[in-house]
Motif scaffolding. Structure first.
Motif, PDB file in Angstrom:
ATOM      1  N   ARG A 107       0.844  -1.191   0.000  1.00 43.33           N
ATOM      2  CA  ARG A 107       0.000   0.000   0.000  1.00 43.33           C
ATOM      3  C   ARG A 107       0.884   1.247   0.000  1.00 43.33           C
ATOM      4  NH1 ARG A 107      -4.728   2.091   4.236  1.00 43.33           N
ATOM      5  NH2 ARG A 107      -5.385   3.791   2.890  1.00 43.33           N
ATOM      6  N   ARG A 153       2.616   6.732   5.375  1.00 44.10           N
ATOM      7  CA  ARG A 153       2.456   5.964   6.615  1.00 44.10           C
ATOM      8  C   ARG A 153       2.506   4.464   6.363  1.00 44.10           C
ATOM      9  NH1 ARG A 153      -2.772   6.611   8.093  1.00 44.10           N
ATOM     10  NH2 ARG A 153      -2.338   5.443  10.001  1.00 44.10           N
ATOM     11  N   TYR A 154       2.589   4.070   5.085  1.00 45.84           N
ATOM     12  CA  TYR A 154       2.371   2.664   4.751  1.00 45.84           C
ATOM     13  C   TYR A 154       3.670   2.008   4.292  1.00 45.84           C
ATOM     14  CZ  TYR A 154      -2.431   4.181   5.308  1.00 45.84           C
ATOM     15  OH  TYR A 154      -3.582   4.683   5.828  1.00 45.84           O
ATOM     16  N   TRP A 204       2.213  -3.394   4.881  1.00 49.21           N
ATOM     17  CA  TRP A 204       0.836  -3.223   4.417  1.00 49.21           C
ATOM     18  C   TRP A 204       0.773  -3.796   3.000  1.00 49.21           C
ATOM     19  CZ3 TRP A 204      -2.989  -0.631   7.311  1.00 49.21           C
ATOM     20  CH2 TRP A 204      -2.543   0.065   8.439  1.00 49.21           C
ATOM     21  N   ALA A 223      -5.831  -3.069   2.613  1.00 44.76           N
ATOM     22  CA  ALA A 223      -4.571  -3.779   2.830  1.00 44.76           C
ATOM     23  C   ALA A 223      -4.699  -4.836   3.916  1.00 44.76           C
ATOM     24  CB  ALA A 223      -3.466  -2.784   3.202  1.00 44.76           C
ATOM     25  N   CYS A 262      -2.067  -6.741   6.808  1.00 45.08           N
ATOM     26  CA  CYS A 262      -0.757  -6.645   7.461  1.00 45.08           C
ATOM     27  C   CYS A 262      -0.406  -7.975   8.115  1.00 45.08           C
ATOM     28  CB  CYS A 262      -0.783  -5.550   8.524  1.00 45.08           C
ATOM     29  SG  CYS A 262      -1.318  -3.945   7.875  1.00 45.08           S
TER      30      CYS A 262
END
Length: 262
Positions: free
Chosen positions: A37, A41-42, A145, A225, A227
């Motif tokens: 992703r 932040r990913y 992600w 996504a 994780c």
């Protein structure tokens, strides 16, 4: 934030490494198809010096209680290194080594080293935490992600954990181990023989996440996504499963992602 951007290549695999953005892997493309992703932040970020939620942002070191900033109130989450710039120690066409010196608000001096190594079939992330001064508890983990959909059917997640850490209403393990429940998950699982999780995008790609560590958090509650987070201890592990970093004994871990085209 430095915008240094390192691209590693091996065959038709490409990996973006972003030292200035938390030492994260910003992208992994196979034949031009992006698996991670996108967004600052990913990608896949290192969780260090702790993983997941830390209860009330506090942990005990002997008689001392240390307080971390509550960046996911009422808890602290995912360590301090993902929000900090890392330094590039060395790089080549298919490998990068980054370092991060632990600083305030973490109360102990130490150094984190992360190696990102790419081959045509795999990506291996290796991290170590060392200290030359006082010992301290720490954890290592990674938070990738993976895109739920690569243009075909949604990804399928397959794994056979020995147990699930029961999750309390505060999202933290209660200390009780239960039989694994069906997803969706934001949960920690125990895999004492090592983490082994298979992600399958039907008709496209199979990717195995493996590691010798014994815990994995699987988070698939978001639409975009999924994780799969190998880590050296469960959430709140600085309190419940402390691993001590000493001048003689660093904390080290690695994870490998291996892919096969379908």
């Amino acid at each position: 934030m430095s915008n240094e951007h390192i691209t590693l290549t091996a065959g038709d695999a490409e990996v973006d490494v972003l030292p200035g953005n938390g030492g994260r892997v910003g992208g992994l493309r196979l034949g031009g198809v992006e698996l991670l992703r996108q967004g600052e932040r990913y990608g896949c970020f290192p969780m260090v010096p702790w993983c997941g939620r830390l209860r009330d942002g506090r942990f005990r070191d002997g008689a001392t209680v240390q307080q971390m900033p509550l960046n996911a109130p009422p808890h602290a989450i995912h360590g301090t290194a993902r929000n900090a710039p890392w330094r590039t120690a060395r790089r080549s066409g298919d490998e990068a080594v980054l370092t991060y010196d632990l600083v305030d608000p973490w109360p102990y001096a130490g150094r984190v080293t992360q190696q990102v190594a790419l081959t045509e079939e795999s990506l291996t992330l290796t991290m170590g935490v060392e200290t030359y001064e006082s010992s301290f508890p720490a954890q290592i983990g990674w938070h990738p992600w993976f895109n739920r959909n690569l243009g075909g059917e949604d990804v399928r997640v397959d794994f056979a954990p020995a147990w699930q850490e029961e999750r309390g209403e505060d999202h933290l393990p209660t200390g009780k181990r239960i039989d694994p429940t069906p997803g969706p998950w934001d949960d920690c699982f125990g895999m004492p023989d090592g983490v082994d999780v298979t992600l399958t995008w039907p008709g496209q790609l199979q990717l195995k996440v493996t590691s010798r560590v014994e815990w994995v958090v699987v988070y698939d509650e978001q639409a975009e996504a999924v994780c799969v987070e190998p880590q050296t201890g469960p959430p709140d592990g600085l309190n419940t499963h402390p691993r001590l970093v000493t001048p003689l004994e660093p904390l080290e871990a690695s994870t490998t992602w291996t892919w096969t085209r379908l």
